[in-house]
Motif scaffolding. Structure first.
Motif, PDB file in Angstrom:
ATOM      1  N   HIS A   1      60.313  25.930  48.763  1.00 24.60           N
ATOM      2  CA  HIS A   1      59.423  26.725  47.925  1.00 24.60           C
ATOM      3  C   HIS A   1      58.760  25.845  46.880  1.00 24.60           C
ATOM      4  N   ASP A   2      59.127  24.555  46.880  1.00 26.72           N
ATOM      5  CA  ASP A   2      58.647  23.604  45.881  1.00 26.72           C
ATOM      6  C   ASP A   2      57.430  22.863  46.429  1.00 26.72           C
ATOM      7  N   LEU A   3      56.259  23.117  45.860  1.00 25.15           N
ATOM      8  CA  LEU A   3      55.038  22.485  46.344  1.00 25.15           C
ATOM      9  C   LEU A   3      55.054  20.978  46.136  1.00 25.15           C
ATOM     10  N   GLY A   4      55.735  20.499  45.093  1.00 21.67           N
ATOM     11  CA  GLY A   4      55.832  19.067  44.875  1.00 21.67           C
ATOM     12  C   GLY A   4      56.598  18.376  45.995  1.00 21.67           C
TER      13      GLY A   4
ATOM     14  N   PRO B   1      54.568  25.622  36.815  1.00 22.55           N
ATOM     15  CA  PRO B   1      54.567  25.117  35.438  1.00 22.55           C
ATOM     16  C   PRO B   1      53.811  23.799  35.367  1.00 22.55           C
ATOM     17  N   GLN B   2      53.042  23.610  34.310  1.00 24.08           N
ATOM     18  CA  GLN B   2      52.270  22.384  34.129  1.00 24.08           C
ATOM     19  C   GLN B   2      52.971  21.471  33.124  1.00 24.08           C
ATOM     20  N   LEU B   3      53.160  20.210  33.537  1.00 24.69           N
ATOM     21  CA  LEU B   3      53.794  19.243  32.643  1.00 24.69           C
ATOM     22  C   LEU B   3      52.749  18.630  31.714  1.00 24.69           C
ATOM     23  N   GLY B   4      53.207  18.130  30.572  1.00 21.02           N
ATOM     24  CA  GLY B   4      52.311  17.451  29.651  1.00 21.02           C
ATOM     25  C   GLY B   4      51.716  18.390  28.626  1.00 21.02           C
ATOM     26  N   PRO B   5      50.940  17.843  27.679  1.00 23.23           N
ATOM     27  CA  PRO B   5      50.350  18.665  26.608  1.00 23.23           C
ATOM     28  C   PRO B   5      49.338  19.660  27.163  1.00 23.23           C
ATOM     29  N   GLN B   6      49.332  20.843  26.620  1.00 24.97           N
ATOM     30  CA  GLN B   6      48.395  21.874  27.025  1.00 24.97           C
ATOM     31  C   GLN B   6      47.507  22.227  25.839  1.00 24.97           C
ATOM     32  N   GLU B   7      46.220  22.436  26.155  1.00 20.91           N
ATOM     33  CA  GLU B   7      45.282  22.771  25.089  1.00 20.91           C
ATOM     34  C   GLU B   7      45.557  24.184  24.585  1.00 20.91           C
TER      35      GLU B   7
ATOM     36  N   GLY C   1      44.465  30.610  18.732  1.00 20.68           N
ATOM     37  CA  GLY C   1      45.235  31.384  19.708  1.00 20.68           C
ATOM     38  C   GLY C   1      46.505  30.686  20.131  1.00 20.68           C
ATOM     39  N   GLN C   2      47.196  31.265  21.112  1.00 19.11           N
ATOM     40  CA  GLN C   2      48.426  30.700  21.633  1.00 19.11           C
ATOM     41  C   GLN C   2      48.150  30.063  22.989  1.00 19.11           C
ATOM     42  N   ARG C   3      49.089  29.234  23.414  1.00 21.40           N
ATOM     43  CA  ARG C   3      48.981  28.665  24.743  1.00 21.40           C
ATOM     44  C   ARG C   3      48.986  29.792  25.773  1.00 21.40           C
ATOM     45  N   ALA C   4      48.236  29.563  26.826  1.00 26.49           N
ATOM     46  CA  ALA C   4      48.150  30.580  27.885  1.00 26.49           C
ATOM     47  C   ALA C   4      49.511  30.751  28.542  1.00 26.49           C
ATOM     48  N   ARG C   5      49.843  31.991  28.860  1.00 22.50           N
ATOM     49  CA  ARG C   5      51.092  32.261  29.554  1.00 22.50           C
ATOM     50  C   ARG C   5      51.015  31.736  30.982  1.00 22.50           C
ATOM     51  N   LEU C   6      52.174  31.403  31.542  1.00 24.36           N
ATOM     52  CA  LEU C   6      52.234  30.940  32.916  1.00 24.36           C
ATOM     53  C   LEU C   6      51.741  32.037  33.848  1.00 24.36           C
ATOM     54  N   ALA C   7      50.777  31.702  34.674  1.00 17.90           N
ATOM     55  CA  ALA C   7      50.238  32.686  35.611  1.00 17.90           C
ATOM     56  C   ALA C   7      51.306  33.079  36.616  1.00 17.90           C
ATOM     57  N   ALA C   8      51.308  34.322  37.016  1.00 17.63           N
ATOM     58  CA  ALA C   8      52.274  34.808  37.990  1.00 17.63           C
ATOM     59  C   ALA C   8      51.574  35.747  38.959  1.00 17.63           C
TER      60      ALA C   8
END
Length: 332
Positions: free
Chosen positions: A215-218, A261-267, A272-279
């Motif tokens: 299930h891991d795309l990586g 989940p995205q690694l590293g700094p997020q804009e 506002g707040q950081r965008a929630r993880l899309a689901a």
């Protein structure tokens, strides 16, 4: 000259399961070809049909299940074969690494006995010869001091070591096809990387065909040349891994990538707040409640009225890259 004839030919493979509510379609119309040295990944959420597809290829489908279509291994049709014929192939020409190393080993037998058993059954080796081969296998997969630990019990090994032992068991007779079902489940990142590297090395050394389920795309990106995205027992997108990752043609594939989940700094948006993880909204529907059309229709943000009632055609996007979506039909 290397033999380029297909190792495994799967055509319109289906699997019907017996449930309290009657027979349901758990795998539907899976088709692909695999040659020696080729690698194929199966990806999708839990319950999408990945493991059932693999178990059907191994002839290990649940009791009462009915397989259909065509499954040819080295040109021999396996659908409808006797259990005796399947037993002659499993552990010999076809090996499988199961997803849970903690339960894949028999706790009442030593690890050496379990690795040596296929050598005695399929190769006819005596106890001494089987032990010698098994020790070499354990050493090859990274079990330190293999000769001494041959007579140790499964509970005396860590999870990563147990997974290495199951790989040794699967490879004991030098199979032509290796199926690895979530081989890094419950392992930490470092050990998981070592296990995947070991599988890559062994596939390359022995020119085996590999079916890797994850299930891991990586994991899929780094380890297979081709991939199939499954949902509701159906292949909704397939093709060269690079092409599928780049095009992401099916809405379900897009949802899988968007939910990582995205690694590293997020804009952070101004004020506002950081965008929630899309689901992906909703859940995988039960097999007995699958719509007659696209199985993803009930969770798809771009579904059209016909999606639930009519199965979309398999659309060719590029050489070897296909997806099954009504939007692609209309675009074509």
């Amino acid at each position: 000259m290397m033999n380029t004839s297909p190792l495994l030919e799967v055509n319109d493979l289906g699997l019907r399961l017996r449930t309290h509510g009657g027979m349901v379609n758990a795998v539907r119309g899976v088709s692909f070809t695999l040659r020696r040295g080729e690698t194929l990944g199966l990806v999708g959420e839990s319950g999408c049909g990945k493991s059932l597809t693999a178990m059907t290829i191994m002839g290990l489908q649940p009791e009462g299940a009915v397989a259909s279509g065509s499954l040819r291994f080295h040109g021999e049709e396996m659908i409808g074969q006797s259990e005796a014929r399947w037993c002659a192939l499993r552990g010999d020409r076809i090996g499988m690494v199961f997803q849970e190393p903690m339960s894949a080993l028999n706790p009442v037998h030593t690890v050496g006995h379990q690795v040596a058993e296929p050598l005695r059954l399929h190769r006819g080796l005596n106890a001494a010869a089987a032990r010698k081969e098994a020790v070499a296998l354990l050493d090859r997969v990274g079990i330190a001091d293999a000769a001494r630990r041959f007579d140790a019990w499964p509970h005396q090994f860590s999870g990563g070591q147990r997974q290495r032992i199951t790989i040794a068991m699967a490879l004991a007779c030098g199979p032509d096809l290796l199926i690895a079902d979530e081989p890094t489940t419950a392992l930490d990142v470092t050990i998981a990387g070592q296990i995947l590297q070991l599988i890559r090395d062994l596939v390359r050394e022995r020119s085996m065909g590999l079916i890797l389920i994850s299930h891991d795309l990586g994991v899929i990106a780094q380890n297979v040349e081709r991939m199939m995205v499954m949902y509701g027992g159906l292949v909704v997108e397939s093709g060269p891994t690079r092409d599928v990752f780049t095009r992401r043609a099916h809405p379900y594939t897009q949802g899988l990538f968007g939910s990582r989940p995205q690694l590293g700094p997020q804009e952070r948006p101004p004020g506002g707040q950081r965008a929630r993880l899309a689901a992906i909204p909703g859940n995988v529907p039960e097999l007995r409640h699958m719509p007659p059309g696209c199985p993803f229709a009930g969770r798809c943000a771009v579904a059209m009225p016909t999606c639930e009632s009519r199965m979309p055609a398999d659309t060719r996007l590029a050489h070897g890259h296909h997806a099954r979506c009504a939007l692609l039909e209309s675009a074509g």
